[in-house]
Design an enzyme around this catalytic site. Structure first.
Site, PDB file in Angstrom:
ATOM      1  N   ARG A   1       0.920  -1.329   0.061  1.00 19.05           N
ATOM      2  CA  ARG A   1      -0.131   0.119   0.060  1.00 19.05           C
ATOM      3  C   ARG A   1       0.865   1.213  -0.147  1.00 19.05           C
ATOM      4  O   ARG A   1       0.489   2.229  -0.532  1.00 19.05           O
ATOM      5  CB  ARG A   1      -0.947   0.058   1.249  1.00 19.05           C
ATOM      6  CG  ARG A   1      -2.015  -1.022   0.954  1.00 19.05           C
ATOM      7  CD  ARG A   1      -2.744  -1.220   2.085  1.00 19.05           C
ATOM      8  NE  ARG A   1      -3.215  -0.112   2.986  1.00 19.05           N
ATOM      9  CZ  ARG A   1      -4.430   0.445   3.149  1.00 19.05           C
ATOM     10  NH1 ARG A   1      -5.542  -0.218   2.839  1.00 19.05           N
ATOM     11  NH2 ARG A   1      -4.574   1.547   3.927  1.00 19.05           N
ATOM     12  N   SER A   2       2.072   1.219   0.668  1.00 21.86           N
ATOM     13  CA  SER A   2       2.836   2.292   0.568  1.00 21.86           C
ATOM     14  C   SER A   2       3.234   2.595  -0.863  1.00 21.86           C
ATOM     15  O   SER A   2       3.507   3.775  -1.311  1.00 21.86           O
ATOM     16  CB  SER A   2       4.267   2.246   1.491  1.00 21.86           C
ATOM     17  OG  SER A   2       3.798   1.930   2.744  1.00 21.86           O
TER      18      SER A   2
ATOM     19  N   GLY B   1       7.593   2.289   5.698  1.00 30.04           N
ATOM     20  CA  GLY B   1       7.087   2.706   7.037  1.00 30.04           C
ATOM     21  C   GLY B   1       8.342   2.114   7.877  1.00 30.04           C
ATOM     22  O   GLY B   1       8.958   2.646   8.739  1.00 30.04           O
TER      23      GLY B   1
ATOM     24  N   GLU C   1       0.151   4.878   5.940  1.00 28.05           N
ATOM     25  CA  GLU C   1      -0.219   4.898   4.330  1.00 28.05           C
ATOM     26  C   GLU C   1      -0.917   6.325   4.258  1.00 28.05           C
ATOM     27  O   GLU C   1      -0.720   6.955   3.133  1.00 28.05           O
ATOM     28  CB  GLU C   1      -0.852   3.711   4.035  1.00 28.05           C
ATOM     29  CG  GLU C   1       0.141   2.547   3.973  1.00 28.05           C
ATOM     30  CD  GLU C   1      -0.548   1.356   4.576  1.00 28.05           C
ATOM     31  OE1 GLU C   1       0.268   0.190   4.549  1.00 28.05           O
ATOM     32  OE2 GLU C   1      -1.629   1.182   4.513  1.00 28.05           O
TER      33      GLU C   1
ATOM     34  N   THR D   1      12.451  -2.839   4.013  1.00 26.87           N
ATOM     35  CA  THR D   1      11.754  -3.741   3.140  1.00 26.87           C
ATOM     36  C   THR D   1      12.950  -4.166   2.268  1.00 26.87           C
ATOM     37  O   THR D   1      13.605  -3.156   1.824  1.00 26.87           O
ATOM     38  CB  THR D   1      10.589  -3.020   2.481  1.00 26.87           C
ATOM     39  OG1 THR D   1       9.606  -2.670   3.383  1.00 26.87           O
ATOM     40  CG2 THR D   1      10.137  -4.047   1.357  1.00 26.87           C
TER      41      THR D   1
END
Length: 185
Positions: free
Chosen positions: A46-47, A87, A152, A91
């Site tokens: 979603r980011s 966030g 987000e 990642t």
């Protein structure tokens, strides 16, 4: 509680997060976008969708912008800006992109809840978004929302604020931007 009550809670949570964001960092990001030869955006999940929305608005303004991973995205080079939305700042695919960005001597910016993360430490510009992420152990005590929703939503609004600032700096209006809106829909 009903849906309207939850909407009010969500709006309050977003307002609390946005009120803590360093406006100097936002201005620095707007300046970097204007100075870049080209802008590349990326994020996971979603980011990443929020980053794509930012890319669309930059395109509407006339910036040369690409979403990393699309088939028409060229190679990154010195003079370009890579904006990552993460966030956690950890990642794996985004950490790899950040490393590559630094090797290519392009500018790296990140919107993150974790400025001390791997990506945060390597970025030239860090916009800290003090919202809980999906990794939080006790998320329900911090937000009524699931997983990373608060982060987000906050980055989407921050990137829209950057767009409004860029519109002001470049003397663009919604009308002038609309000429670049998709017309094959």
């Amino acid at each position: 509680m009903d849906a309207n009550t939850y909407s009010e809670i969500i709006i309050r949570e977003i307002g609390q997060v946005l009120g803590q964001v360093n406006t100097t960092a936002l201005e620095e990001l707007a300046t970097a976008v204007r100075a870049a030869n080209r802008v590349f955006v990326a994020g996971a999940g979603r980011s990443g969708l929020m980053a794509k929305a930012f890319a669309m608005r930059l395109m509407h303004m006339g910036f040369t912008v690409y979403v990393v991973g699309e088939t028409v995205t060229p190679s990154l080079a010195a003079g370009d800006l890579l904006l990552l939305a993460s966030g956690s700042g950890e990642t794996g695919s985004l950490v790899t992109m950040a490393d590559k960005c630094k090797k290519l001597q392009a500018k790296l910016a990140v919107l993150t809840a974790s400025p001390g993360s791997t990506i945060g430490r390597s970025a030239d510009i860090v916009v800290q978004v003090p919202a809980v992420t999906k990794e939080a152990a006790d998320i329900r005590s911090i937000t009524a929302q699931p997983m990373g929703s608060l982060f987000e939503q906050s980055i989407l609004l921050l990137m829209d604020a950057i767009i409004v600032r860029l519109m002001e700096l470049q003397e663009k209006t919604s009308t002038t931007m609309f000429s670049r809106h998709a017309n094959l829909e």
